[in-house]
Structures are given as structure tokens and as C-alpha cells.
Design an enzyme around this catalytic site. Sequence first.
Site, PDB file in Angstrom:
ATOM      1  N   GLU A  76       0.809  -1.228   0.000  1.00 55.51           N
ATOM      2  CA  GLU A  76       0.000   0.000   0.000  1.00 55.51           C
ATOM      3  C   GLU A  76       0.835   1.267   0.000  1.00 55.51           C
ATOM      4  OE1 GLU A  76      -2.848  -1.098   3.161  1.00 55.51           O
ATOM      5  OE2 GLU A  76      -4.216  -1.411   1.500  1.00 55.51           O
ATOM      6  N   GLU A 116      -4.136 -10.617   0.148  1.00 53.91           N
ATOM      7  CA  GLU A 116      -4.901 -10.517   1.391  1.00 53.91           C
ATOM      8  C   GLU A 116      -6.345 -10.837   1.064  1.00 53.91           C
ATOM      9  OE1 GLU A 116      -4.416  -6.790   3.549  1.00 53.91           O
ATOM     10  OE2 GLU A 116      -2.302  -6.717   2.985  1.00 53.91           O
TER      11      GLU A 116
HETATM   12  C1  GAL Z   1      -4.962  -3.994   4.054  1.00 54.41           C
HETATM   13  C2  GAL Z   1      -3.549  -3.764   4.524  1.00 54.41           C
HETATM   14  C3  GAL Z   1      -3.244  -4.481   5.804  1.00 54.41           C
HETATM   15  C4  GAL Z   1      -4.360  -4.279   6.788  1.00 54.41           C
HETATM   16  C5  GAL Z   1      -5.633  -4.757   6.204  1.00 54.41           C
HETATM   17  C6  GAL Z   1      -6.801  -4.535   7.113  1.00 54.41           C
HETATM   18  O1  GAL Z   1      -5.363  -2.950   3.269  1.00 54.41           O
HETATM   19  O2  GAL Z   1      -2.631  -4.142   3.571  1.00 54.41           O
HETATM   20  O3  GAL Z   1      -2.044  -3.991   6.314  1.00 54.41           O
HETATM   21  O4  GAL Z   1      -4.475  -2.936   7.073  1.00 54.41           O
HETATM   22  O5  GAL Z   1      -5.919  -4.043   5.045  1.00 54.41           O
HETATM   23  O6  GAL Z   1      -6.681  -5.137   8.321  1.00 54.41           O
END
Ligand code: GAL
Length: 964
Positions: free
Chosen positions: A418, A488
Amino acid sequence: MSFRTTTAVDYVEDVSPGRGALPPRAWYSSSDAASLSLNGRWRLRVSATADAEDDSFAEEGFDAGDWAEVTVPGHWVLQGDGSFGSPIYTNHLYPFPVDPPHVPTENPTGDHLRVFDLPADWPADGSAVLRFDGVESCARVWLNGTDIGEFKGSRLPHEFAVGHLLKTVGNVLAVRVHQWSAGSYLEDQDQWWLPGIFRDVTLLHRPAGSVLDFFVHASYDHTSGEGTLRVDSDVDGRVTVPALDIDVATGEPVTVPVRPWSAETPYLYDGVLATEGERVPLRIGFRTVVLEDGLIKVNGKAVLFKGVNRHEWHPEKGRALDLETMREDVLLMKRHNLNAVRTSHYPPHPAFLDLCDEYGLWVIDECDLETHGFTEQGWRDNPVDDDRWTPALLDRAARMVERDKNHPSIVFWSLGNEAGTGRGLTAMAEWIHGRDSSRLVHYEGDWDCRDTDVYSRMYAFHAEVESIGQGLDGGTHKRRELPFIQCEYGHAMGNGPGGIADYQRLFEKYERLQGGFIWEWIDHGIKHPELGYAYGGDFGEELHDGNFVCDGLIFPDRTPSPGLLEYKKVIEPVHIEGDGSDGTLRVTNRHDFADLSALAFEWSYQVDGETVEAGTLNVPSLAAGESADVKLPEPPADARGAETQWTVRALLAADTAWAPKDHVVAWGQFPGVSRPLPSVAPTDRPALGEKLITLGPASFDVRTGALKTIGGVSVVSPRLDVWRATTDNDDGAEWQSDTRYGVLWRTLGLHRMQHRLDSVEAGENALTVRTRVAPAAREVGLDTVYRWTSDGTRLRLTVSVTPEGEWTLPLPRLGVRLGLPEADQVKWFGGGPGEAYPDTRSASLVGRWQSTVDDLQTPYVRPQENGARADVRWAELGGLRIEGDPEFWFTARRWTTEQLDAATHLTDLTAGTASDSGSAAAVWVNLDHGLHGIGSQSCGPGPLPQYFLRAEPTEFSFVFSVTD
Ligand code: GAL
């Protein structure tokens, strides 16, 4: 007139990576060169600003006798009971004004001091290097009064040549650590801000002719079965690998037959790199990672990542992890069928990567880089798109790659997380590609895949993932050629994540989808004397993001949460499928490499949930990807008309490095004879007394029709309940405005439903109570009829619900809630042993289970709906037996839903007694006909439509009786 003074701390706001450090190189432990750990107790003085104190503390002879002491590695804000300041949690907001590279004047600064002697056997010749493995966020270092440099890059190693400064006794090592620096702009990861020397400090002797830097190239040719080894070394020497009869000069390639390394078969060869002055042990894994046919292939095979994002976390030590904690993480991952880890969002302690090599996990090693807070200003001034910062970015890339390049487990280098897009990222990718062509480059922010070798996204919804799988997502030409991963997904905040089985089905269906990484491994709760575990805001932070920092598959103490058990089942490497009807099962080996020879299969047969027979099941040792039909034995004869099931398990046939023999890897369950539903002949007649109506074993309030007792057990009458203490996933993330049902439910008033009594009718063979359940101020309602019948000993309740008005929202739950004066032990026949919800129920195994009421609770760090058991046929507690027609969701707790809903920390929840709750109940039981799904909306999608609990005409029954 204005002026600005130049101070001795200008380096703090300097965008350059630092001064004085040696070039980055491989991280290793020598077999024979001396080293001295400087971990331990250090003196500490914390000042409010970077320049509050001069640097005289670094002088020899300085008396720090009145300073506090802290442990290194450690974070000073987690030591000293708050006297050294507190942790701060923000997700992406910088906790200081965004004006790069400037940081606030209020800049907590920890002066660390340690005096050490060299061990008696420390060699007199040669040089020495002082290594810092991690300091947040900026440090300046002096040894014996000499300024040796300063550095930034918190989770990266920095080394300094110090041999010429060392003395035999009384060396004074002084380290000034600033919490904020220009480097903080590059370290905006979603985690606690925790200053300190949080990784090891080591003094390394460097004998003359010792190894400097080296790069192990160990590839595998799957067509020939041969591996090629070449160790490039800055200092010439020889490489030996006894098991392979290898003895070659550095730089010289050698090709021999080998066993390849994979996450499933982590075969490592022990070797030695010997130069004139030093021997360095090598652990060599042969594997080749390529992008071929649009797929990530290792050793010729496309791999499927069943991964997780791992931040380093310990509830007391923060990011200062010891080896045993790291090993515990790896063992837990292996035992739960994970095969991959993304080191979100920085290179981990190097020992963790050794463990990944040894036990077998694919690794995405991510650089210590995130500039997420710039999103608040449309990414203006983003350091990754500003040439002044590029040297710092390249320094970070090099420190990661050079440190970690000899780990076979690493298959991807990730540029960071990010950080938007920009020239700096491109420069990093180009440098990495040039330095290491044996691995691929990952970065999620690059949707056009300009710089990357994989199309990576986070929290993409199922439908989009499916269209990517089908190649219908468009995108740049380059992207269309690339495989896809979700770096993620499945946001494991609180209860959940839901819907991961549905993702896994897509990953397994479409070749282009090469799996994903759940967000995230562990809840970053901080152990707290009053709150249990603290989260954002608990330290009085000016800006914070609450419990968004508690979104892991394991609780802060590393107990697996139900989410991890769900994930284990969803990604199990063997599929055991079938409907049991024809006595045949289909077993599929879903490994990418391993055959099934490590597993033993076992069948068992349950009657009424209890195993009556079991035996081994012969399953051929299928190669990866193969399937076979396997016959179950004849069902055992006498099932007495009861419900039956088959359960088949795949167990470890022998002890492995990560789990003992008989550890369950995969399982399947298949129905046999279906369950006879409970029936109660309505033979009894309600008898009207002055205050009570009696019916069979039960008595009711004559005026309200409320149930008062069953047998000798007094109850708070069951009545319709639709509310649940909203989960983090119900409440959803702020940026998702239209479907956040947790919020919409509360707006509608589902947490304050009123029950209007319309009539109590004592009929021929039933007591009927008619009601309307609805929230104030709204026209919607649920017409609810309770119909009670009895055969003299058992009592049946049938609840009929008819929605009235226009219901546009699903319901949180639909069932009845009743209260009991006491209950401790609970037995049930149904899904267990753990909790389950409509889209988190993969791991729920039908059987006979028991628990205490306390152990039914899942301790989510922020209390919320939890603990439901699925498919319950019957449950017994508090002297009552409750059978369901059909099966139901069962929940029991020592507090009401309202108390659970109001609690912010687990310590807010205390068991009451019947008298102090003022309502004759101490245990509250929910018997639900339906529950709304969980989803992952605290960051991703909500529940899929098939897991919605829609308001529609419904009828369900329970049969109550007393237990002996
Ligand atoms: C993503 C980010 C993570 C964490 C997650 C939400 O956008 O890469 O670091 O913030 O969201 O828990």
C-alpha cells in the site's frame, strides 16, 4: 527575520538511508568465527524531543547509574509500566502531520547505553562488525565515544565496522533511537508504532579471509531430476555438500541428482562454505521458480498458495520475538495445513525464514515499505514517486534481498505494501529483477502489473475473483498473461472470516487463481492489567483505529481461533467426498507435490453421534492431483433405527517434524441413516388454574402465557429473538456504506424489539400464545405464534413467524432465547466441537460433544456474537433436554446478548447469578432456527447471498423435557 538552527539531529529528517553502515550482505551464523550477543539489560533514558540531550552520554566514563533499565531486544513503550510512553495504533493514518520529510518536535528519543567486555577468548586479530537486526525507526550509534553512523529502515539489518574501536574491557556502546524520522513516512504499516531496539544486537568477529557475502544458487531441473549448485562468494573458497559428494570452488557450478525442496517436501542439504578464515554452514534447498504458461511454477508444477499474512507479534513483547515464538507460529501453520506466508509488511526476523526453509512454507518476503497515509491527500508527495526518496527505497530493497537471498523458501520478493505507485517502486523492481532472476516480484498496488510478475489483489469479492479466474477481467496486456493471487483476503477480525470455503472452491477450479493469504495471522492485542488485551485507543491515543488491529486467525496468546480451524478444513490437502449413499467415497490428493504415503486413513461409524466401530481404510498412495474411488466397509448391523454417519480421517502415519503421528490432516463425514425427528403426541390438555396454566410437565403464567417451569426447572420463558451482538464483520468497514448490516440492523431497531401480547388461548390440546414482535418507530414486524403441546412428559413448542411490512434487511438471527437459573455442563449431539456460522461451518463435525458453558465462549478480543454450535439435534444443560425439529443453532452464555453487545473488552463480561440479574436467569440460551452469515466485511465482502437469513414465513419446533 526568521532563522532555523541546524542541530545535531538533522539526520532524523534526512530522506537518505543513513551514513556509515557497511553494504548489505547475506545474514548467516558462522561455524567458527566468534560472536558476542549484546542482547540483555541496557540503560535507558527517554527524552521528549530528538535534541533534548546532547551526545555526552556516548562518552566513555559517562555515569548512567540513575537511568532506568530495559531489555534489548524490546520496545521501550512496552516496558516500564507506561513511564516510558505508550504504544500508538493507527491503521493507515500517520500519527503526525504529513509534511515529508518532517516529523514532530515531540519525538520520543531513547538513549540506550551498554558497557561490555570482550570475552577472554575473543581473537586479537581480524576485524569486527556490529550488527543491528532491527531498530525502530532511526538510530545513531557511538562506540567508545566515536560516532560510527546512523541509519533508518526499522526491520532491516545494519552493520558497522568497529574492529578498530574495540577494547578488551569497558566498551561503551551508545545508541540514540528516535521514534519518528523521515523513515517513518516509509513505515506506515497497519500496526502499533513501537520504538526501540527490538531485534538482536550482535558483535561479530571477522577473521582475516572470512566470508563476506555469498549467494547460493540451487536450482532444480524437474525433467532430469538434477540440481545445479553454484555458490557465488565475494571471498573465494570451497563449497562442500557431503550428502551429494560435492566439493567445488565458489563460483563453479555443479550438477548432480538431488531431492528437490518444496513447501511439502522441504528437503535441505547441509553444506559448508569454507574460505581461508571462516566456515559457514549452508542449508541448501534445490528448487526452480518460474513464470511459465501464465502460471507460477516451482519445479515444473503450478502451486496453490494456502497462505496467511504474518506480522510479528507477541502480546507482551510486541515485535521482539524469541525463537520459540517464531517456531510456534510455524508449527501452528503447518498443523493447520497452511503452506505459505507473506511476511506482511516487512522482512521478519531472519530466524523465521530459517524455520520456513526447515519445516516447509512458501514465502513472500516483503520489503519494509508502506506509505498508505498519503492516500488521504490523493497520494500527493508520495515518497515512492519522488526521486529524492529513491535511494532510501533501493537501500531497503537491497537490505532485504541481500539479507534473505539464500532461503529456498522465498519464492517472491514483494516491494512493500500500500504505497501507491511510482518511479521509486519501478526502480526497486528493476534492481531486484537484476540482482535475483531466480525469484518473482510481487506488489499489490500495481494493478497494471508494470513492475510485477503476478497480478495480486486484496479483498476482491468472490465474483470478481471468479471473473479473473475466467480471464474476463481485462486489464493491460501484461496483466492478462499473469497468474493471480489474493495477497490478502478473508479478513479475520473478530468472528470470522466467513466465505473462505467459497474462495477456495474458486482457487481450486481456475488454474489462473493460485491461491491467497488470509489477513492475518495474529491479533495484535497488548496484554493489559485491567483490560485483558488492549487495542487501539486504550492508551489514550489522539488518533487510532480501535480493534482493527485484532484481526488474526490466532488470539494474542496464540490460541487458534475458530477462523483458523475453519481455514485448516477449507484448505486440507486431501479431499474426501461423497454422499455415503453408495458406500463409495472419492479421495483426491490436492497436494502440489507430495503423494499420500505420509498419511493413514481411518473410517469410523457413528450411531446417534457415538462411534460404534472404526477401522483402517485402504487408500492408494495417490500422486499429487490424482483421485480414487474408495469403498467403505459394510455398515455395522444394528443401528436401532437411529441416525448414523460415516467419518473418514486422513492422519499422519508417523511423527513428522511438525506434528505427531495420528495428527488429523483432513476428514470427511457422510450421512448414513437419517435422523428420526422428535415427535410428541399432543395428548395433554392445558389446565387453567388461578395463576398458572399447566400442560404436561410445564406451567405457564395465566395472563401472559409465558413458560415458568418445566418439571422442577424454572425458566425465563423462551421468546422470539432476532438480535445478536454485532460482529466486526457485521459492522463492516466505514468505507462500505450500503451493506453494513450491523449498522442497518441497529438503525432499524432490531436490538430493541418490543413484544406485544395479542392473546393466550388454552385450547383442546394446545396452549397458543399470539404476539407481534417489532421495533419502535417502524411498521415492520414479525407476527409470532407460540404453540405448546405435550404428551404428559415432554413439551413441544412450535414457533410460527410471519413477517409483516416490507423487510429489506436480512435478520441477524431467528429463534428463541430462554433463561435458566443455572447451568454448567453442556452436552449436545450436533456440530462441534467449536463454533460455526452459516459461512464458517466447514470444520463443524457432527458428533456427541460436551463442554462447560464457559468453554462454549470464543474470547474475541472485542466481545461480539460467538459460540454458536451448528446442526444441533439435541442439547442438555441445566436439567433440561432440548430436541430440535429441525436441527438448530445452539448458544449458551452467562450474560445476555445486550451485555455482550455493550462490552468493549472481555473483562467487561462477568457471570451473573439468577438473583442479581433480577430476572431469575444466570444462563441465557439461544435456540436458533437460522443465523445470518458472517462474511468478511470488516475489510472485504459481506456474506454471499446464500448465507443471508431472510425474513420470510418460518416455522420450527423444540421439544423440552427434564433430564434425570
Ligand atoms: C490492508 C492492509 C493491511 C491491513 C488490512 C486490514 O489494506 O494491507 O495492512 O491494514 O488491510 O486489516
